[in-house]
Scaffold this motif. Sequence first.
Motif: not given
Lengths: 229, 536
Positions: A12, A17, A63, A67, A71, A153
């Motif tokens: 991550y 991200r 969020w 994310s 990843t 997505s």
Amino acid sequence: MIALIRFQLAGYLRSMRFLPSLIVTLLLVMLVFSQWPTGPDPVKLATGTYGDAAAFMVPLSAWTTRSLLDTQPTVQRWLSLLAVRRSALAGLFAAFIASSALSLLLFAAPFLQALTVGVPAQTTVAAVLLAALASAAGSFIGAWTSRAIIPGSGTSLLVLLSALTATLLLGLGRLSFLGIPYLDWIKAAHDGPSKLQAALPSVLLHLVLWCGVVATGYLVTLHRRGTPT
Amino acid sequence: MLRNVSLALQPGDIVELTGPNGAGKSTLLRLLAGLHRPRGGAITERPTSVGYAPERFPTDQPFTVTAYLAHMSALHGLPSDAPARWTHLLNVEHLLGTPLPELSKGSAQKVGLIQALLPTPELLLLDEPFSGLDATTLALLPELLATLAAEGATIVLSDHQRVLHQPEAITHLPAIRRLHLSDTALTEITPTPAPTLAAARTSTSSTAATQPPVTAAMPAPTAAGKPPPSTLNAPAPPKPATPSSEPVGNPSGRAQTITPSLEPAGNTPGRTQTATPSLEPAGNTPGQPEAIRPTPTPAGCAPHPPQANTPSPEPAGNTLGRAEATTPTPTLAGSAPHPPQANTPSRELVGDAADTSQATAPSPRQAAPPASVLAEATAAPEANGPTPSLADASPPPQANGLPRLADGPAPPLADAPVLTGDSTTAVTVVPSISEPSPTGWSEPFGTQSDASAERTEPPPEGARIPTGGHQPFAVGDVNPIQGLSTPAEGAMPSTQSVEVSEGWTVLEVIVRADEADDVERGLRAAGRTVRRVSRP
């Protein structure tokens, strides 16, 4: 499991991200600092800021979690799953860590204000609990919209926004028990430290139950999926 | 997608999954891994340690190879240096600092293999593991799989490249189970003899199209398959089965397949025979090796053990005296890391070959090579080295095609898989190294000239493959003009001589009926033009 948590967090961070979440967090911090509590009752204002920050933590954590969990490519998640059978739990823990880090950053601004204006320590402790549970609730929403559950997505993004909106709007009607009690704690926080502490038990209970149901549903859904995505 | 699939896997099993695209091979592998849950039925007693190499390794990750493998090691509870032996074995050390997204397909495949091998899995599932790998790694993998199986691992893999059908691979994996997945059903293919792949040089002209297949009694590829010692401190894999000469898929009796022989060969350690000079192996006594070239040993592998030649069914002297002995087959040399060790067909095959041979006229090459010639051929020329021949005169390349077979000595052969059949119809699959290989599948064991050049000793001058008669066949470069020809072709009457345009070779591949689809698919995938002919 710890190794997988580290693996996911490393991915991550290396993938950058986290930047969108970090930028939003910094903007919120700037917003809080730009509205320093003044006037006849700064303690009440500072306490209200606690409630506002906790409310922002829900979408922020959602969020961040989405994310982070997205990843790893799907095939890599399979490989991780073969190595660590409880990889779903590890992913949630990694998401909590990332969300908590950003939440701490966001919480720093109202905390500084509360220290400056003299908000009672008990109120600050209550606010910390509230922020933690709000962050957890947001993480579970984000987990539900991760690729493991929703492969597309675009679809998952729409679902995320819809879920956040729904949890807010559900609190207005009879089905408030299905939503996240944003409005309850925001109103209590803006009414002052005593009101917040008074409302806190019910709010925390609501959040705990809500998080428990959502988290259980997430893990069961992942476990029952015939084809991991 | 899959119905009524019942499968029991035992420790030590090596199972190859075949089937057309979309048949469910990858799905079955993921089911076995536990990544997919069957809608009905159950998969029980799955080992706790499962290694899975996906068909496409996910390179879209922000790690270098080192960091990634260190993380994967940590996931398995291994120290961060655990991947070292695998990175060394698979020659990935120079890529350790490379970000995963920058890896080539083959390199990424290697990383995928390494992560699967890291936990020393009890169940190893490999989805197209040979895709994109270089020749050295391709040559290594069958041996590695055999070693892991010998350690007790159960290995299931899909292989569209049919690498495991190469004689060199069969040598290491004699007991491989083959499962075919098609139409939602899984069927186990009973063990069959080694693939008979035959080819004959024919013409691209219409005249050549009417020609019968080149008929040459080929020595049966009795591959002596004693695997090299384990590089993983594991016991050696089981030996291949004994030779078999029963015809398979040969209704006309014109083609036969031979199970690779397990007779130990007596070659020099680290060397591999690359020629099959005689159907009646006169020189198959230890110390009379056939054309031999060093075996490219994969990095990290121990040298191969000595291998004894297959005991000759007849004394050498008798063989030499047999006028009807089939000619030596100039199989392509210098490519296979573990090619068949001794090609000693059964005597019945000789008879069959003679009975069904279309080359009724005695061929010069139907005489067993003299022992002196065999003894001479102790080493094959380097893949890219000189191409000495038995005859002094080498065939001058013709401007627009291959030299006429009957006009002169056959051109040298080199660097192609040793795929020989015993069929009278048939002969060899000879993927020319001069041909481009779009996917690389056709030269898994074939074009290892680089590896060979790096790891082999220079061949002694004058090394030659005995061919008998006036048809010299030497090991060396394949000249696109000179092309590839066999002794059988050389034996053809001049009226059957054909010319092939430069750069083109017409092959005839004879396979079992149930494998035809796969082979055709593989050839087409490799960019070959395929024309299928069914024979009664």
